[in-house]
Design an enzyme around this catalytic site. Structure first.
Site, PDB file in Angstrom:
ATOM      1  N   CYS A 129       0.869  -1.183   0.000  1.00 32.77           N
ATOM      2  CA  CYS A 129       0.000   0.000   0.000  1.00 32.77           C
ATOM      3  C   CYS A 129       0.899   1.224   0.000  1.00 32.77           C
ATOM      4  O   CYS A 129       2.122   1.093  -0.096  1.00 32.77           O
ATOM      5  CB  CYS A 129      -1.007  -0.009   1.147  1.00 32.77           C
ATOM      6  SG  CYS A 129      -0.413   0.364   2.794  1.00 32.77           S
ATOM      7  N   GLY A 174      -1.113   0.643   6.906  1.00 30.04           N
ATOM      8  CA  GLY A 174      -2.466   0.097   6.981  1.00 30.04           C
ATOM      9  C   GLY A 174      -2.515  -1.409   6.808  1.00 30.04           C
ATOM     10  O   GLY A 174      -3.159  -2.116   7.589  1.00 30.04           O
ATOM     11  N   HIS A 176      15.501 -12.185  12.375  1.00 30.11           N
ATOM     12  CA  HIS A 176      15.263 -11.980  13.801  1.00 30.11           C
ATOM     13  C   HIS A 176      13.805 -12.102  14.221  1.00 30.11           C
ATOM     14  O   HIS A 176      13.534 -12.417  15.383  1.00 30.11           O
ATOM     15  CB  HIS A 176      15.763 -10.593  14.220  1.00 30.11           C
ATOM     16  CG  HIS A 176      17.244 -10.465  14.135  1.00 30.11           C
ATOM     17  ND1 HIS A 176      17.903  -9.309  14.526  1.00 30.11           N
ATOM     18  CD2 HIS A 176      18.215 -11.313  13.697  1.00 30.11           C
ATOM     19  CE1 HIS A 176      19.203  -9.467  14.340  1.00 30.11           C
ATOM     20  NE2 HIS A 176      19.414 -10.667  13.826  1.00 30.11           N
ATOM     21  N   ASN A 177      12.867 -11.837  13.303  1.00 29.10           N
ATOM     22  CA  ASN A 177      11.453 -11.807  13.668  1.00 29.10           C
ATOM     23  C   ASN A 177      10.619 -12.903  13.029  1.00 29.10           C
ATOM     24  O   ASN A 177       9.429 -13.006  13.300  1.00 29.10           O
ATOM     25  CB  ASN A 177      10.843 -10.444  13.314  1.00 29.10           C
ATOM     26  CG  ASN A 177      11.648  -9.292  13.865  1.00 29.10           C
ATOM     27  OD1 ASN A 177      12.206  -8.518  13.091  1.00 29.10           O
ATOM     28  ND2 ASN A 177      11.746  -9.176  15.174  1.00 29.10           N
ATOM     29  N   ARG A 211      18.239 -17.496  20.018  1.00 32.73           N
ATOM     30  CA  ARG A 211      17.750 -16.497  20.970  1.00 32.73           C
ATOM     31  C   ARG A 211      16.547 -15.735  20.429  1.00 32.73           C
ATOM     32  O   ARG A 211      15.713 -15.248  21.191  1.00 32.73           O
ATOM     33  CB  ARG A 211      18.866 -15.524  21.359  1.00 32.73           C
ATOM     34  CG  ARG A 211      19.300 -14.566  20.265  1.00 32.73           C
ATOM     35  CD  ARG A 211      20.478 -13.689  20.712  1.00 32.73           C
ATOM     36  NE  ARG A 211      20.736 -12.608  19.797  1.00 32.73           N
ATOM     37  CZ  ARG A 211      21.474 -12.699  18.705  1.00 32.73           C
ATOM     38  NH1 ARG A 211      22.021 -13.860  18.367  1.00 32.73           N
ATOM     39  NH2 ARG A 211      21.670 -11.647  17.931  1.00 32.73           N
TER      40      ARG A 211
END
Length: 150
Positions: free
Chosen positions: A73, A78, A106-107, A140
């Site tokens: 977007c 949004g 990392h995510n 970790r």
């Protein structure tokens, strides 16, 4: 633990009117690489409401019907906010290649959110490539990702 994407499954893609042109270009780019794409719309540059496309895209990733997702977007805010309402979704707004890589490393992000008004199409393609190729590091980072859901 999802260390990488299942590219045997289609890639979910969705956008609002501000992301329509990039969505179409990214869909063609992925198909040129012989990757399957499930397009959740929008299917024109006419003004629409981003949740109408972000929710179905996120639902397909959450249900594992698709391997991962891409949402586009104007600002990416949004679609990211909407997608992240889904419990199993980790949608990351990315504006640089390094951010896309870190979102994966990392995510364990499973939806790449691209701000079409702030990156070039070439940058968007590179972010898609790096998002696909980058593995979640686990270790970790897994403990942190496990704390995300409410």
């Amino acid at each position: 633990m999802n260390l990488h994407f299942d590219l045997e499954k289609p890639i979910a893609i969705g956008a609002d009117h501000a992301g329509y042109e990039y969505k179409e270009a990214l869909k063609a780019y992925l198909q040129e690489k012989n990757l399957q794409v499930t397009d959740f719309g929008t299917h024109s540059p006419d003004s629409v409401d981003y949740p109408d496309f972000a929710h179905p895209t996120a639902s397909s990733v959450e249900s594992e019907e698709t391997g991962f997702g891409i949402l586009v977007c104007g600002s990416a805010n949004g679609v990211a906010i909407t997608a992240n309402k889904h419990a199993k979704i980790r949608a990351a707004i990315c504006w640089k290649i390094e951010i896309a890589q870190l979102a994966r490393q990392h995510n364990n992000a499973n939806i790449l959110c691209i701000p079409a008004r702030f990156v070039s199409l070439d940058e968007a393609k590179q972010m898609v490539d790096h998002f696909i190729e980058t593995r979640f590091e686990g270790g970790r980072h897994q403990g942190r990702v496990d704390k995300i859901s409410c």
